[in-house]
Design an enzyme around this catalytic site. Structure first.
Site, short mmCIF file in Angstrom:
data_model
loop_
_atom_site.label_atom_id
_atom_site.label_comp_id
_atom_site.label_asym_id
_atom_site.label_seq_id
_atom_site.Cartn_x
_atom_site.Cartn_y
_atom_site.Cartn_z
N GLY A 46 0.89 -1.08 -0.01
CA GLY A 46 0.05 -0.02 0.18
C GLY A 46 1.01 1.28 -0.28
O GLY A 46 0.34 2.00 -0.91
N ASP A 67 10.26 -7.15 -1.16
CA ASP A 67 9.02 -7.78 -0.95
C ASP A 67 9.29 -9.52 -1.42
O ASP A 67 9.80 -9.38 -2.32
CB ASP A 67 7.88 -7.16 -1.39
CG ASP A 67 6.85 -7.18 -1.00
OD1 ASP A 67 6.85 -8.56 -0.45
OD2 ASP A 67 6.12 -6.16 -1.04
N ASN A 75 -4.93 -7.31 -1.89
CA ASN A 75 -3.72 -6.05 -2.35
C ASN A 75 -4.67 -4.65 -3.12
O ASN A 75 -3.97 -3.60 -2.35
CB ASN A 75 -2.55 -6.71 -2.36
CG ASN A 75 -2.17 -7.56 -1.82
OD1 ASN A 75 -1.50 -8.39 -2.36
ND2 ASN A 75 -2.68 -7.92 -0.22
N LEU A 76 -5.90 -5.16 -4.02
CA LEU A 76 -5.18 -3.46 -5.10
C LEU A 76 -6.86 -2.60 -4.59
O LEU A 76 -5.91 -2.57 -4.78
CB LEU A 76 -6.24 -4.68 -6.00
CG LEU A 76 -5.75 -6.00 -7.33
CD1 LEU A 76 -5.95 -6.90 -8.09
CD2 LEU A 76 -3.84 -5.24 -7.58
N LYS A 91 5.54 -9.65 -6.15
CA LYS A 91 5.02 -8.49 -6.36
C LYS A 91 6.75 -7.88 -6.35
O LYS A 91 6.42 -6.87 -6.94
CB LYS A 91 4.78 -8.09 -4.45
CG LYS A 91 3.62 -8.06 -3.98
CD LYS A 91 2.92 -7.76 -2.61
CE LYS A 91 1.99 -7.92 -2.43
NZ LYS A 91 1.23 -7.21 -0.96
N ASP A 135 3.78 -3.17 7.30
CA ASP A 135 3.04 -3.03 8.40
C ASP A 135 3.63 -3.99 9.72
O ASP A 135 2.69 -4.83 10.06
CB ASP A 135 1.65 -3.53 7.61
CG ASP A 135 1.05 -3.26 8.55
OD1 ASP A 135 0.29 -2.30 9.71
OD2 ASP A 135 -0.64 -3.78 8.97
N CYS A 193 -3.28 -3.61 10.18
CA CYS A 193 -4.31 -3.39 8.55
C CYS A 193 -5.34 -4.51 8.14
O CYS A 193 -6.68 -4.40 8.17
CB CYS A 193 -3.76 -2.57 7.71
SG CYS A 193 -3.35 -1.05 8.41
N CYS A 344 -11.20 -27.53 13.36
CA CYS A 344 -12.37 -28.42 12.70
C CYS A 344 -13.86 -27.52 12.61
O CYS A 344 -13.28 -26.88 11.99
CB CYS A 344 -12.86 -29.13 14.41
SG CYS A 344 -13.51 -28.62 15.05
#
Ligand SMILES: [Zn+2]
Length: 386
Positions: A46, A67, A75-76, A91, A135, A193, A344
């Site tokens: 982000g 990354d 994510n988009l 990414k 994050d 987040c 379960c």
């Protein structure tokens, strides 16, 4: 004196960077400086999306992207450097392709590895500025510590829902991250987040501000956010600034510092890592904590003890099926060298399975609280229930 052939911008570059060249604070000299600069961006998510995009557009000559994750549909909503067609790709590769399309004159260096206390030193090698778009607390302490020991400025930001914070930590001229955040918060006490959500456009606002700080540092212009902490409240539409000072008791940059070596940084990192792992409550992991729990404890086995027919209706991705009767027959079939989270339907069978595994000597067993049903209701409402 430098020779014109080495430093003059090409005709294409003069057009591309014309709006920079008009700024007295940038000009030809500043643009050349940007073209020679190297910035390491941690996380192509982000915050990383606007950071990478604006640094590439600005002509920062070398951009390192760290990354180890792949693009996911969730994510988009905010990670605008990636496209829908990139879902499933690394990414780093997806971002690099977009940056090359924006500015082919910029070199990207892809580091598709996990940032750890072992990898951090090689990753930082040769860069002028580090921008953190991640994050989690472990990464912040690790980058804050490593950048301070290396004398690198560290452009930090954090997002949560409609709030954000931003600062530049540079132990050579101001406080470090640890001066402001001396000790990691209690494990599981700070929601991420992934749990609390975030307004996607906030990442654009704050990531662009991080890119601006990085460019100011590279150009040596203006007053970087060293010694100041900016907070942004999107709902109120307000930025506020707090002065932050060097902490004389700082374990990293104070006179009685205890974090002095790579080994010290590694120890401090292990301690900070526990913050990001939600502590299981009496051996239970909440479904909303599951993704973070698994990612912060690599190698964890998500053990589904329901029947094959149940698993065919709905299963948690990445789980391994071992029906309860089979497990009770021989609990030793579950390897003891990896942590286990038992799942379960609603929690009854997983309790029996967990008891059997613990009785067999398994050292690290937790149960998914509320089972698949609660996972569906809390995390994956589009999945079928039964
Ligand atoms: Zn400090």
């Amino acid at each position: 004196m430098t020779t014109p052939t080495e430093t003059d911008l090409t005709t294409e570059q003069r057009s591309r960077y014309a709006r920079h060249l008009l700024l007295p604070e940038v000009g030809l000299a500043g643009q050349r400086r940007l073209l020679r600069s190297r910035v390491l961006v941690i996380g192509a998510g982000g915050l990383g999306s606007p950071v990478l995009t604006y640094l590439a557009a600005a002509g920062v000559g070398t951009i390192g992207i760290v990354d180890d994750d792949t693009v996911d549909l969730t994510n988009l909503q905010r990670q605008v450097v990636h496209r829908t067609a990139d879902v499933g790709r690394l990414k780093t590769e997806s971002a690099a392709e977009r940056l090359a399309a924006i500015n082919p004159g910029v070199r990207t260096v892809l580091h598709s590895v996990r940032l750890t206390a072992e990898t951090v030193w090689d990753l930082l090698e040769g860069y002028d500025v580090v921008v953190d778009g991640t994050d989690n607390f472990a990464t912040r302490y690790l980058l804050g510590d490593a950048c301070a020991l290396r004398g690198l400025p560290y452009v930090w930001a954090a997002l949560f829902r409609f709030d954000a914070a931003l600062s530049v930590f540079d132990a050579t001229t101001g406080p470090c991250y640890r001066c402001v955040h001396p000790v990691p918060p209690a494990p599981g006490s700070v929601p991420s987040c992934a749990e609390g959500g975030v307004l996607g456009a906030m990442a654009g606002v704050v990531g662009a501000a991080q890119a601006t700080e990085a460019l100011k540092l590279l150009l040596g212009v203006g007053r970087p956010l060293v010694g100041r902490l900016a907070t942004f409240d999107a709902l109120d539409g307000e930025w506020r600034y707090v002065t932050v000072a060097k902490n004389p008791g700082c374990a990293l940059c104070g006179p009685r510092a205890t974090i002095l070596s790579r080994a010290d940084v590694a120890d401090a990192w292990v301690e900070a890592c526990s913050v990001d792992a939600p502590a299981p409550t009496a051996g239970h992991v909440r479904p909303v904590d599951l993704a973070l729990y698994l990612s912060s404890r690599p190698g964890t086995v998500l053990l589904d003890v329901r029947s094959q027919d149940e698993a065919a209706i709905v299963s948690i991705p990445g789980s391994t099926l071992l029906p309860l009767p089979d497990l009770l027959d021989d609990p030793g079939v579950v390897a003891q060298d990896r942590p286990v989270v038992v799942v379960c339907r609603s929690g009854a069978r997983s309790a029996r399975a967990a008891d059997a595994l613990r009785a067999a000597g398994h050292p690290d067993v937790a149960e998914l609280a509320g089972g698949v049903l609660r996972w569906v209701s809390d995390v994956a409402p589009d999945q079928p229930t039964y």
